[in-house]
Design a protein around this motif. Structure first.
Motif, PDB file in Angstrom:
ATOM      1  N   ALA A   1      -0.542  -4.540   7.780  1.00 37.45           N
ATOM      2  CA  ALA A   1      -0.227  -4.094   9.130  1.00 37.45           C
ATOM      3  C   ALA A   1      -0.791  -5.060  10.178  1.00 37.45           C
ATOM      4  CB  ALA A   1      -0.795  -2.692   9.349  1.00 37.45           C
TER       5      ALA A   1
ATOM      6  N   GLN B   1      -5.821   3.570   4.792  1.00 37.66           N
ATOM      7  CA  GLN B   1      -4.857   4.646   4.613  1.00 37.66           C
ATOM      8  C   GLN B   1      -5.207   5.582   3.450  1.00 37.66           C
ATOM      9  OE1 GLN B   1      -2.732   7.137   5.509  1.00 37.66           O
ATOM     10  NE2 GLN B   1      -1.932   5.449   6.733  1.00 37.66           N
TER      11      GLN B   1
ATOM     12  N   ASN C   1       1.098   7.935  12.852  1.00 36.06           N
ATOM     13  CA  ASN C   1       1.879   7.110  11.936  1.00 36.06           C
ATOM     14  C   ASN C   1       3.354   7.468  12.019  1.00 36.06           C
ATOM     15  OD1 ASN C   1       2.374   5.210   9.790  1.00 36.06           O
ATOM     16  ND2 ASN C   1       0.254   5.584   9.150  1.00 36.06           N
ATOM     17  N   ASN C   2       4.151   6.731  11.241  1.00 31.80           N
ATOM     18  CA  ASN C   2       5.577   7.042  11.173  1.00 31.80           C
ATOM     19  C   ASN C   2       5.800   8.216  10.216  1.00 31.80           C
ATOM     20  OD1 ASN C   2       5.891   5.992   8.420  1.00 31.80           O
ATOM     21  ND2 ASN C   2       5.550   3.991   9.359  1.00 31.80           N
TER      22      ASN C   2
ATOM     23  N   GLY D   1       7.861  -1.730  10.928  1.00 28.25           N
ATOM     24  CA  GLY D   1       6.984  -0.770  10.241  1.00 28.25           C
ATOM     25  C   GLY D   1       7.083   0.641  10.802  1.00 28.25           C
TER      26      GLY D   1
ATOM     27  N   ILE E   1      -5.429   2.406  12.295  1.00 24.72           N
ATOM     28  CA  ILE E   1      -5.640   1.160  11.557  1.00 24.72           C
ATOM     29  C   ILE E   1      -6.698   0.385  12.344  1.00 24.72           C
ATOM     30  CG2 ILE E   1      -4.601  -1.007  10.790  1.00 24.72           C
ATOM     31  CD1 ILE E   1      -1.890   0.412  10.813  1.00 24.72           C
TER      32      ILE E   1
ATOM     33  N   ARG F   1      -7.172   9.179  13.161  1.00 23.70           N
ATOM     34  CA  ARG F   1      -7.286   7.967  12.332  1.00 23.70           C
ATOM     35  C   ARG F   1      -6.366   6.868  12.872  1.00 23.70           C
ATOM     36  NH1 ARG F   1      -3.556   4.544   9.296  1.00 23.70           N
ATOM     37  NH2 ARG F   1      -4.924   3.143   8.173  1.00 23.70           N
TER      38      ARG F   1
ATOM     39  N   ILE G   1       4.862   7.838   6.082  1.00 24.94           N
ATOM     40  CA  ILE G   1       3.487   8.102   5.649  1.00 24.94           C
ATOM     41  C   ILE G   1       3.206   9.606   5.734  1.00 24.94           C
ATOM     42  CG2 ILE G   1       1.064   7.900   6.391  1.00 24.94           C
ATOM     43  CD1 ILE G   1       1.544   5.321   5.215  1.00 24.94           C
TER      44      ILE G   1
ATOM     45  N   ASN H   1       0.805  -1.233   0.000  1.00 18.07           N
ATOM     46  CA  ASN H   1       0.000   0.000   0.000  1.00 18.07           C
ATOM     47  C   ASN H   1       0.836   1.280   0.000  1.00 18.07           C
ATOM     48  OD1 ASN H   1       0.942  -0.103   2.643  1.00 18.07           O
ATOM     49  ND2 ASN H   1      -0.958   0.668   3.519  1.00 18.07           N
ATOM     50  N   GLN H   2       2.183   1.131   0.039  1.00 13.23           N
ATOM     51  CA  GLN H   2       2.997   2.347   0.049  1.00 13.23           C
ATOM     52  C   GLN H   2       3.855   2.409  -1.222  1.00 13.23           C
ATOM     53  OE1 GLN H   2       4.215   3.347   4.252  1.00 13.23           O
ATOM     54  NE2 GLN H   2       3.523   1.253   4.548  1.00 13.23           N
TER      55      GLN H   2
ATOM     56  N   ASP I   1       4.648  -5.217  10.292  1.00  5.10           N
ATOM     57  CA  ASP I   1       3.980  -5.387   8.996  1.00  5.10           C
ATOM     58  C   ASP I   1       4.291  -6.806   8.531  1.00  5.10           C
ATOM     59  OD1 ASP I   1       2.733  -2.899   8.444  1.00  5.10           O
ATOM     60  OD2 ASP I   1       4.669  -2.020   7.995  1.00  5.10           O
TER      61      ASP I   1
ATOM     62  N   GLN J   1      -5.102  -2.296   2.440  1.00  6.01           N
ATOM     63  CA  GLN J   1      -4.515  -3.516   3.023  1.00  6.01           C
ATOM     64  C   GLN J   1      -5.582  -4.548   3.378  1.00  6.01           C
ATOM     65  OE1 GLN J   1      -1.932  -2.256   6.251  1.00  6.01           O
ATOM     66  NE2 GLN J   1      -0.174  -2.288   4.881  1.00  6.01           N
TER      67      GLN J   1
ATOM     68  N   ILE K   1       4.278  -1.157  15.170  1.00  4.89           N
ATOM     69  CA  ILE K   1       3.509  -2.341  14.763  1.00  4.89           C
ATOM     70  C   ILE K   1       4.328  -3.160  13.766  1.00  4.89           C
ATOM     71  CG2 ILE K   1       1.187  -1.443  15.148  1.00  4.89           C
ATOM     72  CD1 ILE K   1       1.311  -0.942  11.958  1.00  4.89           C
TER      73      ILE K   1
ATOM     74  N   GLN L   1      10.275  -1.397   2.753  1.00  2.00           N
ATOM     75  CA  GLN L   1       9.696  -2.733   2.516  1.00  2.00           C
ATOM     76  C   GLN L   1       9.619  -3.051   1.025  1.00  2.00           C
ATOM     77  OE1 GLN L   1       6.015  -2.584   4.701  1.00  2.00           O
ATOM     78  NE2 GLN L   1       7.083  -2.421   6.659  1.00  2.00           N
TER      79      GLN L   1
ATOM     80  N   ARG M   1       5.403   4.931  15.537  1.00  5.98           N
ATOM     81  CA  ARG M   1       4.235   5.785  15.253  1.00  5.98           C
ATOM     82  C   ARG M   1       4.077   6.895  16.290  1.00  5.98           C
ATOM     83  NH1 ARG M   1       1.172   2.602  11.404  1.00  5.98           N
ATOM     84  NH2 ARG M   1      -0.768   3.724  11.787  1.00  5.98           N
TER      85      ARG M   1
HETATM   86  C1  GCU Z   1       2.455   2.075   8.358  1.00  5.66           C
HETATM   87  C2  GCU Z   1       2.548   0.613   8.091  1.00  5.66           C
HETATM   88  C3  GCU Z   1       1.585   0.199   7.022  1.00  5.66           C
HETATM   89  C4  GCU Z   1       0.201   0.707   7.319  1.00  5.66           C
HETATM   90  C5  GCU Z   1       0.187   2.166   7.560  1.00  5.66           C
HETATM   91  C6  GCU Z   1      -1.194   2.645   7.977  1.00  5.66           C
HETATM   92  O1  GCU Z   1       3.017   2.791   7.328  1.00  5.66           O
HETATM   93  O2  GCU Z   1       3.865   0.288   7.711  1.00  5.66           O
HETATM   94  O3  GCU Z   1       1.549  -1.188   6.926  1.00  5.66           O
HETATM   95  O4  GCU Z   1      -0.657   0.425   6.272  1.00  5.66           O
HETATM   96  O5  GCU Z   1       1.118   2.488   8.560  1.00  5.66           O
HETATM   97  O6  GCU Z   1      -1.300   3.300   8.992  1.00  5.66           O
HETATM   98  O7  GCU Z   1      -2.167   2.351   7.305  1.00  5.66           O
END
Ligand code: GCU
Length: 332
Positions: free
Chosen positions: A95, A199, A216-217, A152, A178, A176, A220, A38-39, A243, A77, A241, A45, A155
């Motif tokens: 995630a 996301q 988040n990190n 991952g 996950i 927000r 993102i 998704n990134q 992944d 995801q 978290i 990754q 955060r």
């Molecule tokens: C992080 C994580 C992803 C996740 C994303 C999110 O980047 O690595 O797997 O999808 O956060 O918050 O949706």
């Protein structure tokens, strides 16, 4: 919307219905395994999967390679997890919190402040003696094979209104998360209101005021331009978290024993290189976010740590989670 999109793009890509893009015929052909991500393609990754693919192709004499579909091309995801379960997609990176929907015991690996450092986190996640049974629990019942976990990021909270230094600063703020029960409870204990969302919807939701921010990190935050619209990034450091790289079980059953060992050992190498490259990407992301107008703030980590303490008791509530929690503790 994404569900339709995911099905359509899966169909357009000619993904097969039973685990494995075997659109190729004849001896010596390469099986191309599709990996949903998704990134973006420069994420640690994504780089790790590309390296893993090159090494896997070489080590299996061209029997297998991986093809990455970044940027939510195949859906959110949660949606790609379903595509893996049905066999429409071979693999996905998802995630950790999403796994709680299938087995709530996964929560113990997604708790706030449970790891001291990324190194501590990664010293337990792929240790078969610690997580092996938990990972295997989804294979037969859910058609999900967990190959293993990547780091991952760490955060932190970011918001539109101003820095978040202490739990009271989150009062009434919609953040927000996950989707998982653990995350909902976590943000509540931290003082805010957790709002589960894929996301891909977050940017618009912040922009329109549906959300006050997210957690988040830095990757993102910068790469999805959240830094432009929720520019106050506060180092709550509440969560790391995992992944997971997951696969449809039938995909892996098709591997010979030797190929499977090769995959596992190359995966372990890719976990190390992903972790090693993460800090540099974070530094780049911070510069990019600052250029977009973001500011980074310290937060009262001890106050947040205390606020979420009850969650450990709530979630470490049976033999499985207790055993894992003790081993995480012992690895400190
Ligand atoms: C992080 C994580 C992803 C996740 C994303 C999110 O980047 O690595 O797997 O999808 O956060 O918050 O949706």
């Amino acid at each position: 919307l994404f569900a339709t999109l995911a099905i359509t793009s899966a169909a357009m890509l000619g993904l097969t219905a039973c685990g494995g893009g075997n659109g190729d015929a004849g001896a010596g052909s390469t099986k191309v395994l599709k990996v949903a991500f998704n990134q973006n393609a420069s994420h640690p990754q994504a780089v790790a999967i590309t390296e893993l693919s090159d090494k896997l192709k070489e080590a299996t004499d061209g029997a297998y390679e991986l093809e990455l579909f970044p940027d939510e091309q195949l859906g959110s995801q949660a949606e790609t997890l379903e595509l893996v379960q049905s066999g429409a997609v071979d693999m996905a990176i998802v995630a950790g919190p999403l796994m709680e929907a299938f087995n709530p015991d996964f929560s113990v690996l997604n708790l706030p402040y449970v790891y001291d450092s990324p190194e501590h986190q990664m010293s337990v996640l792929n240790e078969p003696d610690i997580t092996g049974e938990l990972f295997d629990s989804l294979e037969d019942s859910e058609s999900i094979s967990v190959i293993g976990a990547y780091h991952g990021g760490v955060r932190n909270v970011y918001t539109t209104g101003g820095p978040v230094e202490k739990p009271a600063d989150l009062a009434g703020q919609k953040i927000r998360i996950i989707s998982s029960d653990t995350n909902v409870a976590m943000i509540q204990m931290m003082g805010g209101v957790g709002t589960p969302m894929p996301q891909g919807d977050v940017y618009t939701a912040i922009q329109s005021g549906v959300l006050n921010g997210a957690e988040n990190n830095e990757l993102i935050f910068a790469d999805l331009a959240h830094a432009e619209i929720a520019p106050h990034y506060s180092y709550t450091q509440h969560l790391m978290i995992p992944d997971y790289l997951v696969a449809n079980p039938m995909v892996l059953e098709a591997f010979s024993e030797e190929e499977r060992e090769t995959l596992d050992s190359l995966f372990a190498e890719s976990v190390d290189s992903e972790l090693a490259s993460f800090d540099e990407k974070v530094a780049e992301a911070k510069t990019k976010a600052e250029e977009a107008g973001a500011t980074f703030h310290e937060a009262d980590v001890e106050a947040f740590r205390k606020a979420v303490e009850p969650l450990h008791k709530d979630k470490v509530n049976n033999d499985v989670t207790k055993a894992i929690f003790e081993k995480i503790d012992a690895a400190r």
